[in-house]
Each structure stands twice: as C-alpha cells, then as structure tokens.
Design an enzyme around this catalytic site. Structure first.
Site, PDB file in Angstrom:
ATOM      1  N   ASP A   1      -7.731   3.659  -4.678  1.00 21.90           N
ATOM      2  CA  ASP A   1      -7.235   4.247  -3.434  1.00 21.90           C
ATOM      3  C   ASP A   1      -8.024   5.498  -3.038  1.00 21.90           C
ATOM      4  O   ASP A   1      -8.607   6.180  -3.890  1.00 21.90           O
ATOM      5  CB  ASP A   1      -5.767   4.682  -3.616  1.00 21.90           C
ATOM      6  CG  ASP A   1      -4.815   3.500  -3.721  1.00 21.90           C
ATOM      7  OD1 ASP A   1      -5.279   2.353  -3.813  1.00 21.90           O
ATOM      8  OD2 ASP A   1      -3.599   3.758  -3.720  1.00 21.90           O
TER       9      ASP A   1
ATOM     10  N   HIS B   1      -5.572   1.567   3.543  1.00 24.20           N
ATOM     11  CA  HIS B   1      -4.741   2.648   2.984  1.00 24.20           C
ATOM     12  C   HIS B   1      -4.360   3.645   4.087  1.00 24.20           C
ATOM     13  O   HIS B   1      -4.069   4.801   3.795  1.00 24.20           O
ATOM     14  CB  HIS B   1      -5.511   3.329   1.852  1.00 24.20           C
ATOM     15  CG  HIS B   1      -4.652   4.159   0.928  1.00 24.20           C
ATOM     16  ND1 HIS B   1      -3.406   3.780   0.500  1.00 24.20           N
ATOM     17  CD2 HIS B   1      -4.874   5.375   0.346  1.00 24.20           C
ATOM     18  CE1 HIS B   1      -2.902   4.715  -0.299  1.00 24.20           C
ATOM     19  NE2 HIS B   1      -3.763   5.694  -0.387  1.00 24.20           N
TER      20      HIS B   1
ATOM     21  N   HIS C   1      -7.841   5.992  -8.579  1.00 24.44           N
ATOM     22  CA  HIS C   1      -8.408   6.698  -7.423  1.00 24.44           C
ATOM     23  C   HIS C   1      -9.888   6.948  -7.711  1.00 24.44           C
ATOM     24  O   HIS C   1     -10.208   7.559  -8.743  1.00 24.44           O
ATOM     25  CB  HIS C   1      -7.666   8.014  -7.197  1.00 24.44           C
ATOM     26  CG  HIS C   1      -6.218   7.797  -6.871  1.00 24.44           C
ATOM     27  ND1 HIS C   1      -5.283   7.527  -7.845  1.00 24.44           N
ATOM     28  CD2 HIS C   1      -5.569   7.746  -5.682  1.00 24.44           C
ATOM     29  CE1 HIS C   1      -4.104   7.325  -7.267  1.00 24.44           C
ATOM     30  NE2 HIS C   1      -4.252   7.461  -5.956  1.00 24.44           N
TER      31      HIS C   1
HETATM   32 NI    NI Z   1      -3.624   7.477  -1.575  1.00 28.36          NI
END
Ligand code: NI
Length: 236
Positions: free
Chosen positions: A54, A105, A197
């Site tokens: 993400d 996202h 991430h």
């Molecule tokens: Ni995020």
C-alpha cells in the site's frame, strides 16, 4: 525502443532535480527502468499467498521491493495512491512490465468514513483517471480503503470489490525487519493476503528474507486475481 529511451531520459531528468545529500547512499531515489522479462507464475498444487503493498509508488523503496520480487520470481499487488501517480510513472511501468497487479488505494489517502458517498466516489475515480493519463487501458480491479476503514458508503460509491487483508505485517508501526518477518511466517497459510507498505527500509529488509522463505515453505506468491481464482472464500 524509442519510447523506452525517451522514458529513460525523463526518469533521469526527474532524478537530477532532487537535491543530493538529503539521502543516505542506500536511500537514494531510484526510478531507473529495468530491462527484463516479465515474471510468470502458473499456480500449481502449491499453496498461494498474495503479497500486497500500500501507499506507493515510493521513490526510495518501491524499486528495491520490485528487485527483490524479481530476484525470487514472486508476483504481488500494489495498492497505489492516486496522488503519487504522476510523479512516479517509471515505477508504475516497471510494476506492470514485471507482471504485477495494480489496485486502487484512493487518491488522497483520507479516512473514507469521514467522507460523503460522492466524495468517496471521487477519491476512487480520480485515482483511475490519473492512472489513465500514464497507463491507458489499465482498469484497477480492487479498492482498499486507507487504514482499512470503511462503511456502507464505500460499497455504495464503488462497484469494485473491497479487499482488505488477513495478515497485517505491522510494518507501518514496527520499524523492525525481524519482527515483520516473524509475524508473517507465524501467521501465513494457504490463501493469505498480507499487507505491507513499500515506503520504508524495514519492509525492504524483511522481504529479502521473507520472500525466499515463503517460497521454500511451499508458497507461490501470486497476484490477487490469481489468488481469487482459487480461493473464492476470501473474495469480498
Ligand atoms: Ni494506506
């Protein structure tokens, strides 16, 4: 070939604008294009796992993540932030040419539970539109709400399936590669969707050990679409 060269020059041009010295040698922005064959994985009888990333693309860490995935021939899904798209075209093109999947996202990474249905719809559409400016004909298939926070308004606003995760690597709070590695290896099972991430050095360090370890333990790291073809029960 011509287009590649032009893109390459644009990438290098972008890098020259950044002030050297702000970053350590390992954290230099790097958006070079890699000229390499796409990764192909045909799911077989082995267990499947979906690595998802993400908040990128990130100029410091995304290419490092892509290189690790490439080294071990692992596929992944990148939930990209719309506001990052225009500045990181090289990285997006590398993701797609390596064979990874892109997903939505939202544009600003707002907490969607604080927005109206129309505002949520706009957050999703704007990301798709920004992507179309740089990668035409790439419809994003899944949406993941920032912070995993959503309510009925998201379902009203989007026709896309909402995809969360079943393993949180906690890379956003741990800042410790060893701990990230351990959390994932303790919890992973056939059909797991793991959230990471691609915006920090701890995730990069963890992946160097984690990706080969997952493969050695009998997992095939595949895209979400490949995983959903077999694991219908986790489809939202
Ligand atoms: Ni995020």
């Amino acid at each position: 070939m011509k287009r590649r060269k032009v893109l390459y020059l644009i990438c290098i041009g972008g890098l020259l604008l950044l002030i050297p010295g702000l970053f350590s040698i390992h954290d230099m922005p790097n958006e070079e294009r890699r000229d390499r064959e796409p990764i192909t994985i045909e799911p077989d009888s082995r267990m499947l796992v979906a690595l998802t990333f993400d908040d990128g693309p990130n100029p410091l860490y995304t290419l490092q993540v892509l290189d690790i995935l490439y080294e071990h021939q692992a596929l992944a899904t990148f939930f990209i932030s719309g506001k990052q798209i225009a500045d990181h075209v090289c990285l997006l093109e590398q993701m797609v040419s390596d064979g990874h999947e892109l997903a939505n996202h939202t544009y600003h990474h707002y907490d969607l539970t604080t927005l109206s249905t129309d505002e949520i719809r706009r957050e999703i559409q704007r990301t798709q539109e920004a992507l179309e400016q740089v990668l035409p004909f790439y419809p994003l298939q899944y949406v993941r709400p920032p912070f995993g926070r959503y309510n009925d308004r998201l379902q009203e606003a989007s026709h896309l399936p909402i995809v969360l995760w079943d393993i949180d690597s906690r890379d956003w709070e741990l800042r410790d590669a060893e701990a990230i590695f351990s959390i994932v290896m303790e919890k992973v099972q056939d059909g797991s969707i793991i959230v990471f991430h691609d915006d920090n050095p701890y995730t990069v360090e963890a992946l160097k050990r984690l990706v080969p370890e997952l493969i050695q333990s009998g997992f095939q790291p595949v895209t979400l679409t490949q995983l959903f073809e077999r694991h219908d029960h986790v489809r939202p």
